[in-house]
Design a protein around this motif. Structure first.
Motif, mmCIF file in Angstrom:
data_model
loop_
_atom_site.group_PDB
_atom_site.id
_atom_site.type_symbol
_atom_site.label_atom_id
_atom_site.label_comp_id
_atom_site.label_asym_id
_atom_site.label_seq_id
_atom_site.Cartn_x
_atom_site.Cartn_y
_atom_site.Cartn_z
ATOM 1 N N LEU A 199 -5.605 -1.167 -1.393
ATOM 2 C CA LEU A 199 -4.393 -1.894 -1.763
ATOM 3 C C LEU A 199 -4.512 -3.316 -1.253
ATOM 4 O O LEU A 199 -4.889 -3.556 -0.111
ATOM 5 N N GLU A 200 -4.215 -4.268 -2.123
ATOM 6 C CA GLU A 200 -4.209 -5.662 -1.698
ATOM 7 C C GLU A 200 -3.261 -6.456 -2.591
ATOM 8 O O GLU A 200 -2.976 -6.082 -3.726
ATOM 9 N N HIS A 227 10.089 -7.632 2.508
ATOM 10 C CA HIS A 227 10.197 -6.608 1.478
ATOM 11 C C HIS A 227 8.792 -6.232 0.977
ATOM 12 O O HIS A 227 8.472 -5.054 0.779
ATOM 13 N N LEU A 228 7.940 -7.259 0.777
ATOM 14 C CA LEU A 228 6.553 -7.028 0.362
ATOM 15 C C LEU A 228 5.814 -6.171 1.392
ATOM 16 O O LEU A 228 5.097 -5.221 1.051
ATOM 17 N N HIS A 229 6.002 -6.509 2.669
ATOM 18 C CA HIS A 229 5.351 -5.760 3.739
ATOM 19 C C HIS A 229 5.786 -4.292 3.725
ATOM 20 O O HIS A 229 4.967 -3.365 3.890
ATOM 21 N N ASN A 230 7.083 -4.052 3.508
ATOM 22 C CA ASN A 230 7.600 -2.688 3.489
ATOM 23 C C ASN A 230 6.990 -1.875 2.346
ATOM 24 O O ASN A 230 6.620 -0.709 2.522
ATOM 25 N N VAL A 231 6.906 -2.499 1.170
ATOM 26 C CA VAL A 231 6.344 -1.805 0.008
ATOM 27 C C VAL A 231 4.876 -1.465 0.246
ATOM 28 O O VAL A 231 4.427 -0.338 0.002
ATOM 29 N N MET A 232 4.099 -2.454 0.745
ATOM 30 C CA MET A 232 2.666 -2.232 0.968
ATOM 31 C C MET A 232 2.433 -1.192 2.060
ATOM 32 O O MET A 232 1.504 -0.372 1.969
#
Length: 707
Positions: free
Chosen positions: A697-698, A680-685
């Motif tokens: 972004l980090e 989910h984190l990967h998708n948002v980033m």
């Protein structure tokens, strides 16, 4: 360890009327309370309070302060209590010991918000009785002298805190000798290679040129004898850290540094100070721009001296400080001179500053700070600052910190003058607003009706007062922009729970939250003073709560802990499902789950008994795992709204949003996002990185935050 009679002898050297029985009683009580306790070095712990008391005798301080030094760790580290200390040694000593204990418990190097609050507490302690700080500085000085017995990581942390807080504080109090020693001891820990290199260069220089200090001292004495002036002359090489700082500030190699030697001339009268200055300038060539008269314009901590830099032997620059003996006592002890004794009597030094007035001068503008960041900025500036003195067109003197600009000068006169400033004249010549002012310059501010502060002024201004006034004006001017931004944030937050941010809903939320109207609510949302999640929660508390997912109970997402055993995610690394994890046990609380690559785990490498092997429960997790994202976006209309929409489209909730930095062309923010797992984190980033207005972004991980 110094025995009690030797300590009493040190006090009697300057105060024959000392209460020897009181000191003996405190010495024996402290020794008894600390019985069986040892320092890291293996020495009995009581050697430390005795050493602190001995340091304070060098400042010729009163009996109450010496007794406080002997007892300063009893309330914190032994079975002793405030009431017991008060009964045995009086309320004055008990208050001082309690004040030192509270200061010891402050975490001055913690996170910014906490640090700002603790600085406030430090200043409150100072305002009640400055002797609390004198004991604390002596305590830190002895700890730094014996720091080698600590583990390397604790040495580094203590040294950094000393360099950032205690050394500047000592300097601001006028205690230059204490400041220099604290700086050099911290420098020895933080950059031993640089310090050793400078010392090695000094040895080489002395081998090549001989004893320059002795020769120049003899030259000055000879010239003063010819002029019939009685004075004491001292010379020394400057401390390694002082030289290192000059090398960094001026970007010079050691070989190109000129004023690495300092000399003091101590006279009998103020008139003799100026006679000495004349003799020195007749004998040696003055260096332009390197003259300061702190006798006619003393520093706020009472410091008075003439500083003159001249070209000495072989063209080498040397700094000469000229002052009277009374001025020298204040220069050595600073604000502490207020409590000094000589021959059993309190010394009434006309140059010693009243501590209450000094504290008031130090803190007079801190109340204008609108938030923790501004307060911290103000207090650190005050502690680090030297001063320059400028003149108004009418001849009045305006005190400003070193590096101040015409903007700072304008705001020092009046906020209205600062807000309407368009340019400035210095000594009759028009100069840019970013010009750094120098001692003795005359400054005239040119104003214009309708002029408003610019965002770029934040970077030009130096003083806390100017920065606070500029920010306040910008907030008022940007209110309409913040209201529009707040509308977008509210829309996204309300849609996330299936509602609409209607005017009626916003008015109701404002009333519920104690705000005057919906416009104020939206303005606070847009300026990040209020989070959108709080607004939604005010109206729809049930919808705002995060419900557990069907597959996995949000209360038990970790496998490997005992049934019913409480735990927490570590604040430093914020692990999420899908990442490898480990739990660490902490005394007095449940296990704390860290990501396996968290740097904070290093300190537990030698304590395997505290590690628990855990893993995330397999399956679909609810979006309850908060992760901080550090994002830099362009400062254009609608950008932040699009960012919030992107996050919402990924079915992630923005739980908080904080502006870290605001510039004319970009914003840097910390966004707290509630996520299911690492995917989910990967998708948002990924969605955010694809946005053209996202510059950087980090994932943000803050190791200074407690687990």
């Amino acid at each position: 360890m110094i025995d009690v009679e030797d300590l009493i002898a040190l006090v009697r050297n300057y105060n024959p009327r000392t209460d020897a029985d009181l000191i003996r009683k405190a010495y024996l009580y402290g020794q008894q309370m600390h019985e069986g306790q040892f320092r890291r070095s293996g020495e009995p712990y009581f050697t430390h309070p005795v050493a602190v008391a001995a340091i304070l005798t060098e400042q010729a301080l009163d009996d109450a302060t010496i007794v406080t030094a002997l007892l300063h760790d009893t309330i914190e580290d032994t079975k002793s209590t405030y009431s017991e200390v008060a009964a045995m040694f009086g309320e004055e000593v008990a208050e001082l010991v309690d004040g030192v204990t509270k200061l010891t418990n402050l975490q001055l190097s913690s996170s910014e918000t906490k640090q700002a609050e603790n600085f406030r507490k430090l200043l409150i302690a100072m305002s009640r009785d400055l002797r609390v700080i004198l004991v604390k500085l002596a305590d830190r000085l002895h700890n730094m002298r014996t720091i080698k017995s600590l583990p390397p990581e604790k040495q580094a942390r203590k040294a950094r805190e000393t360099m950032d807080i205690f050394a500047p504080l000592a300097g601001r109090m006028g205690m230059q000798q204490t400041r220099e020693e604290l700086e050099d001891l911290a420098f020895k820990v933080l950059n031993p290679e640089a310090r050793t290199s400078i010392i090695r260069r000094f040895v080489t220089l002395q081998r090549e040129t001989g004893d320059v200090v002795h020769r120049i001292t003899a030259d000055i004495r000879l010239e003063l004898e010819k002029a019939g002036i009685e004075a004491d002359v001292y010379g020394r090489a400057k401390k390694p850290y002082s030289i290192w700082r000059k090398m960094q500030e001026k970007d010079l190699a050691f070989s190109r540094l000129s004023d690495i030697y300092g000399f003091r001339v101590i006279t009998g009268s103020e008139a003799d100070c100026y006679r000495v200055l004349g003799v020195i300038h007749q004998r040696w060539r003055a260096v332009p721009g390197r003259f300061k008269d702190y006798i006619s314009q003393p520093k706020s901590n009472g410091y008075r001296s003439i500083h003159a830099t001249v070209s000495g032997r072989d063209g080498k620059r040397v700094e000469v400080q000229i002052r009277t003996r009374q001025m020298h006592e204040v220069a050595e002890s600073g604000v502490a001179a207020h409590w000094s004794y000589r021959d059993g009597e309190r010394v009434h030094n006309p140059f010693a500053v009243d501590p209450a007035k000094w504290i008031a001068n130090l803190t007079e503008r801190f109340d204008t700070a609108d938030d923790h960041g501004e307060f911290l900025e103000n207090v650190k500036l005050e502690m680090y600052s030297d001063q320059v003195f400028c003149f108004t067109p009418k001849g009045d003197v305006v005190k400003l910190p070193k590096g101040a600009t015409p903007l700072d000068y304008a705001y020092a006169i009046h906020t209205r003058i600062g807000n309407s400033c368009v340019s400035a004249k210095v000594d009759g010549l028009r100069v840019p607003l970013w010009t750094r002012l120098k001692n003795g310059q005359s400054v005239e501010i040119i104003t214009a009706e309708g002029q408003r502060p610019q965002a770029s002024w934040i970077d030009i201004a130096v003083t806390g007062r100017a920065k606070a006034a500029i920010r306040r004006s910008l907030r008022e001017e940007d209110r309409s922009r913040f209201v529009k931004l707040g509308q977008e944030l509210a829309r996204v937050a309300f849609e996330h729970v299936g509602k609409k941010a209607t005017e009626k809903a916003l008015r109701t939320a404002a009333r519920t939250m104690g705000l005057p109207d919906s416009t104020e609510l939206l303005a606070r949302l847009g300026s990040a003073e209020l989070s959108a999640s709080k607004v939604v929660e005010a109206l729809y508390p049930e919808l705002a709560r995060i419900h557990p997912a069907e597959e996995i109970d949000a209360r038990r997402p970790v496998v490997g802990l005992s049934p019913g055993q409480p735990y927490r995610r570590a604040n430093c690394c914020q692990p999420v499902p899908g990442e490898r994890i480990v739990a660490i046990t902490y005394r007095g609380q449940g296990p704390i789950v860290h990501a396996i690559d968290c740097p904070a785990l290093i300190e537990f490498e030698d304590e395997p008994q505290r590690w628990i092997d855990v893993r995330w429960t397999e399956g679909r997790h609810p979006p309850v795992h908060t992760v901080s994202l550090n994002i830099t976006i362009s400062n254009d209309a609608g950008v932040l709204g699009r960012i919030c929409t992107l996050i919402g489209e990924q079915k992630a909730n923005i739980s908080d949003l904080h502006f870290v930095d605001r510039k004319p062309d970009y914003y840097r923010l910390l966004i707290e996002v509630d996520l299911r797992d690492v995917e989910h984190l990967h998708n948002v980033m990924t969605a955010l990185e694809a946005e053209s207005d996202v510059a950087q972004l980090e994932r943000y991980r803050d190791l200074s935050r407690k687990p």
